[in-house]
Motif scaffolding. Sequence first.
Motif, PDB file in Angstrom:
ATOM      1  N   TYR A 311       0.807  -1.227  -0.180  1.00  0.00           N
ATOM      2  CA  TYR A 311      -0.284   0.065  -0.055  1.00  0.00           C
ATOM      3  C   TYR A 311       0.825   1.422  -0.022  1.00  0.00           C
ATOM      4  N   LYS A 312       0.842   2.040  -1.259  1.00  0.00           N
ATOM      5  CA  LYS A 312       1.581   3.286  -1.231  1.00  0.00           C
ATOM      6  C   LYS A 312       0.959   4.420  -0.692  1.00  0.00           C
ATOM      7  N   PHE A 313       1.471   5.354   0.164  1.00  0.00           N
ATOM      8  CA  PHE A 313       0.980   6.399   0.547  1.00  0.00           C
ATOM      9  C   PHE A 313       0.621   7.391  -0.215  1.00  0.00           C
ATOM     10  N   LYS A 314      -0.494   8.181  -0.044  1.00  0.00           N
ATOM     11  CA  LYS A 314      -0.878   9.484  -1.332  1.00  0.00           C
ATOM     12  C   LYS A 314       0.522   9.968  -1.748  1.00  0.00           C
ATOM     13  N   ALA A 315       0.497  10.062  -2.976  1.00  0.00           N
ATOM     14  CA  ALA A 315       1.750  10.968  -3.357  1.00  0.00           C
ATOM     15  C   ALA A 315       1.570  12.506  -3.246  1.00  0.00           C
ATOM     16  N   GLU A 316       2.719  13.126  -3.172  1.00  0.00           N
ATOM     17  CA  GLU A 316       2.803  14.552  -3.108  1.00  0.00           C
ATOM     18  C   GLU A 316       2.475  15.243  -4.391  1.00  0.00           C
ATOM     19  N   ARG A 317       2.001  16.252  -4.633  1.00  0.00           N
ATOM     20  CA  ARG A 317       1.666  16.792  -5.800  1.00  0.00           C
ATOM     21  C   ARG A 317       2.116  18.301  -5.652  1.00  0.00           C
ATOM     22  N   VAL A 318       2.632  18.856  -6.871  1.00  0.00           N
ATOM     23  CA  VAL A 318       3.184  20.032  -7.152  1.00  0.00           C
ATOM     24  C   VAL A 318       2.757  20.646  -8.382  1.00  0.00           C
ATOM     25  N   PRO A 343      11.447  22.911 -14.279  1.00  0.00           N
ATOM     26  CA  PRO A 343      12.131  22.003 -13.216  1.00  0.00           C
ATOM     27  C   PRO A 343      11.447  22.441 -11.711  1.00  0.00           C
ATOM     28  N   VAL A 344      10.925  21.168 -11.183  1.00  0.00           N
ATOM     29  CA  VAL A 344      10.270  21.268  -9.853  1.00  0.00           C
ATOM     30  C   VAL A 344      10.486  20.432  -8.934  1.00  0.00           C
ATOM     31  N   LEU A 345      10.658  20.691  -7.528  1.00  0.00           N
ATOM     32  CA  LEU A 345      11.066  19.568  -6.482  1.00  0.00           C
ATOM     33  C   LEU A 345       9.850  18.738  -6.140  1.00  0.00           C
ATOM     34  N   LEU A 346       9.900  17.559  -6.368  1.00  0.00           N
ATOM     35  CA  LEU A 346       8.722  16.743  -5.901  1.00  0.00           C
ATOM     36  C   LEU A 346       9.081  15.470  -5.263  1.00  0.00           C
ATOM     37  N   ALA A 347       8.649  15.223  -3.939  1.00  0.00           N
ATOM     38  CA  ALA A 347       9.090  14.066  -3.297  1.00  0.00           C
ATOM     39  C   ALA A 347      10.696  13.804  -3.268  1.00  0.00           C
ATOM     40  N   GLY A 348      11.239  14.680  -2.864  1.00  0.00           N
ATOM     41  CA  GLY A 348      12.733  14.773  -2.733  1.00  0.00           C
ATOM     42  C   GLY A 348      13.756  14.753  -4.043  1.00  0.00           C
ATOM     43  N   THR A 349      12.836  14.584  -5.340  1.00  0.00           N
ATOM     44  CA  THR A 349      13.232  14.698  -6.625  1.00  0.00           C
ATOM     45  C   THR A 349      13.124  15.816  -7.602  1.00  0.00           C
ATOM     46  N   THR A 350      13.929  16.535  -8.212  1.00  0.00           N
ATOM     47  CA  THR A 350      13.735  17.339  -9.178  1.00  0.00           C
ATOM     48  C   THR A 350      13.219  16.729 -10.448  1.00  0.00           C
ATOM     49  N   VAL A 351      11.989  17.209 -10.831  1.00  0.00           N
ATOM     50  CA  VAL A 351      11.071  16.842 -11.867  1.00  0.00           C
ATOM     51  C   VAL A 351      11.376  17.611 -13.056  1.00  0.00           C
ATOM     52  N   LYS A 352      11.682  17.096 -14.130  1.00  0.00           N
ATOM     53  CA  LYS A 352      11.671  17.844 -15.405  1.00  0.00           C
ATOM     54  C   LYS A 352      10.891  17.358 -16.525  1.00  0.00           C
ATOM     55  N   HIS A 368      -2.751  22.946 -23.186  1.00  0.00           N
ATOM     56  CA  HIS A 368      -2.743  24.312 -24.115  1.00  0.00           C
ATOM     57  C   HIS A 368      -1.328  24.732 -23.935  1.00  0.00           C
ATOM     58  N   GLN A 369      -0.938  25.336 -24.927  1.00  0.00           N
ATOM     59  CA  GLN A 369       0.428  25.938 -24.977  1.00  0.00           C
ATOM     60  C   GLN A 369       0.455  26.457 -23.463  1.00  0.00           C
ATOM     61  N   GLY A 370       1.734  26.614 -22.766  1.00  0.00           N
ATOM     62  CA  GLY A 370       2.307  27.365 -21.606  1.00  0.00           C
ATOM     63  C   GLY A 370       1.337  27.080 -20.521  1.00  0.00           C
ATOM     64  N   ASP A 371       0.640  25.930 -20.428  1.00  0.00           N
ATOM     65  CA  ASP A 371      -0.515  25.463 -19.209  1.00  0.00           C
ATOM     66  C   ASP A 371       0.397  25.274 -17.967  1.00  0.00           C
ATOM     67  N   TRP A 372      -0.228  25.684 -16.840  1.00  0.00           N
ATOM     68  CA  TRP A 372       0.369  25.157 -15.746  1.00  0.00           C
ATOM     69  C   TRP A 372      -0.286  23.874 -15.170  1.00  0.00           C
ATOM     70  N   VAL A 373       0.553  22.937 -14.749  1.00  0.00           N
ATOM     71  CA  VAL A 373      -0.108  21.492 -14.638  1.00  0.00           C
ATOM     72  C   VAL A 373       0.301  21.000 -13.095  1.00  0.00           C
ATOM     73  N   TYR A 374      -0.537  20.081 -12.724  1.00  0.00           N
ATOM     74  CA  TYR A 374      -0.416  19.698 -11.532  1.00  0.00           C
ATOM     75  C   TYR A 374       0.152  18.092 -11.606  1.00  0.00           C
ATOM     76  N   VAL A 375       1.524  17.783 -11.010  1.00  0.00           N
ATOM     77  CA  VAL A 375       2.158  16.700 -11.219  1.00  0.00           C
ATOM     78  C   VAL A 375       2.187  15.699 -10.018  1.00  0.00           C
ATOM     79  N   GLU A 376       1.978  14.543 -10.044  1.00  0.00           N
ATOM     80  CA  GLU A 376       2.357  13.708  -8.853  1.00  0.00           C
ATOM     81  C   GLU A 376       3.332  12.455  -9.366  1.00  0.00           C
ATOM     82  N   LYS A 377       3.846  12.040  -8.260  1.00  0.00           N
ATOM     83  CA  LYS A 377       4.781  10.819  -8.737  1.00  0.00           C
ATOM     84  C   LYS A 377       4.110   9.649  -8.567  1.00  0.00           C
ATOM     85  N   GLY A 378       3.209   9.268  -7.393  1.00  0.00           N
ATOM     86  CA  GLY A 378       2.378   8.238  -7.135  1.00  0.00           C
ATOM     87  C   GLY A 378       2.901   6.860  -7.733  1.00  0.00           C
TER      88      GLY A 378
END
Length: 676
Positions: A311-318, A343-352, A368-378
Amino acid sequence: MSPQEAKQQIETLSAALKQHSYNYYVLAMPAITDFEFDKLLEELTALERQFPEFLDEDSPTQKVGGFVTKEFKTVKHRWPMLSLGNTYNEQELLDFDQRIRKAIGDNFEYVCELKFDGLSMSLTYQDGKLARAVTRGDGTQGDEVTTNVKTIKTIPKQLKSGDYPAEFEIRGEVFMHLKAFERLNQERVDNGEPAYANPRNFASGTIKLQDSSEVAKRPLDCFLYGLYTEKQLFKTHWESLQAVKSWGFHVDDHSRLCNDMESVLAFINEWDTKRFDLSYDIDGIVIKVNSYGQQQELGFTAKSPRWAISYKFKAERVQTELLKVTYQVGRTGAVTPVANLKPVLLAGTTVKRATLHNANEMLRLDLHQGDWVYVEKGGEIIPKIIEVNLEKRTPGAGRIDYITECPECGAPLKRQEGEAAFYCPNDEGCRPQITGKMQHFIGRKAMNIDGLGDETIEQLYHRGFIRHISDLYDLHNKLGELKTMERFGEKSITNMLDGIEKSKQMPFEKVLFGLGIRYIGETVARKLAMHFKNIDNLMAATLEELVVAEEIGERIAHSLIEYFGTPQHRQEIEKLKAAGLQFVAEQKEVILASEALTGKTFIISGTFERSRDELKDIIEQNGGKILSSISAKLNYLVAGDNMGPAKLEKAQKLNVPIISDSELLEMIGAPPNPPR
């Protein structure tokens, strides 16, 4: 000083130094100064020189390291190191619980353990002495890192006397405590070295260092949790945990025995909060059926045990900005979109980068071009985009549509009915498909060609030496051209050609898997080889003949028909035949002990004093046949303890005779009890 006094003083100093080392390296909370530590170490060293009969290889004076390993030896695991299936929500856990109950009934327990975020390690002990340490690797074989692991303070190099077997394997997780990670990472930054992203990466990188004296300087820890022996010593996993702890192993004290899923969920909820108070990272909880007999009854899939789940705990979201979408072409031609991110820091790792999976996912996200998005590692190796922040969308920004042509070769993409992925059909002219197929073919799980790696395949392709797998077997005719390749000396060429020649002895099932046919994994290739015996029978098989084979459904059958229906593929197989590759399955000769069971079919279910493999051999050596499922064609169900109620019910419904292992042995006139 008398020898007896010296022995006592050596033991006292050793114990004190080990504790101080643990305080400093593991807890990052030293109780004495470096100077005081060094003075104690000098005193111990002097005593051991004066009384060498009391020098123990587990002594703190022997932990400095200094042996430089040139390369790591590959070692095959005696028992495969399988991964666990993952779940991220309560309902999936309840579904897992229902599957267990359907198979073995309601009388069972679970063991819950913290899921450490570290590096899996297998340790072999012989006569109480650490003989070998091997990484997980690909699950079948890994790297031997014994010298490095011996520097880990919490792993005993020699067990004290106890009731452990002469030889056993114990598995666990190597990790680094957070305070030690922060301290060492800061030292790297101060020294102008790149920082590690997280403790797990630091631990993994440390274990793979070539110089064990450097490994000794980095504080690693290890929790042990899995005992493997030739003969089963305990009835339950919980009993084995208590036993290995008494033998001197570092076992986590937070594990819990649970009677039902309600208790499991309570444990998960408790640690979802308490995990932030630990001195090390955990990313979830592992749930295992406690009884070894019931574990055996539940069995395994090709990749994981059916009696355990993670069972994995809920992932961080950035949140971050989408820069552009690029596309990757795999060896099967599948084209995967990838989001390139600010580049953004997520769960201790820099995500590109983040996977977008397929065209359907891009439609769902409506990027769409230039969107801001929510990213999870999960739990994903590559993070994924969950949704778009529409409030930040630039008015008039253009929509990002999935491409219609291959980004590598320009061929129009195709999509098969019922599938999410688009494919490039140009498998004979698309570079990543050509090189990808050859890299798959030479891989460890396929032809395992020594002296030939992924980079060399790319280099050979770019020089025009190879375009098809069969070209590998013609490289010995191009020695002159090979010598012109950059960083490719005579020894490298010899090793490569020797590896290619040796691969001709690999069995048919490995060759079939190595061809890289869609949906044909290791297990399916083995089943096909066993059923059809040779490549000619397989190529000639109709859809109806294919689906009769075990585990072969219509999707696999259609893929095989399409592959063998392509003239270029058949030509390639003929070239590989001419090169000497194995396209006929090895026939294992069974010497019959008797014909007492000839014409009779059996299924073995449950746990026995003898192993199931031994009972299977007994049946086959006396003319019987093992079936894969219960049907009206079955003559006997050999039932042991903890047999699944579903199998029992089906056998009774079909009036299949149910016998014990003793009754089976009586049928062939063998003694009822296994030899001692």
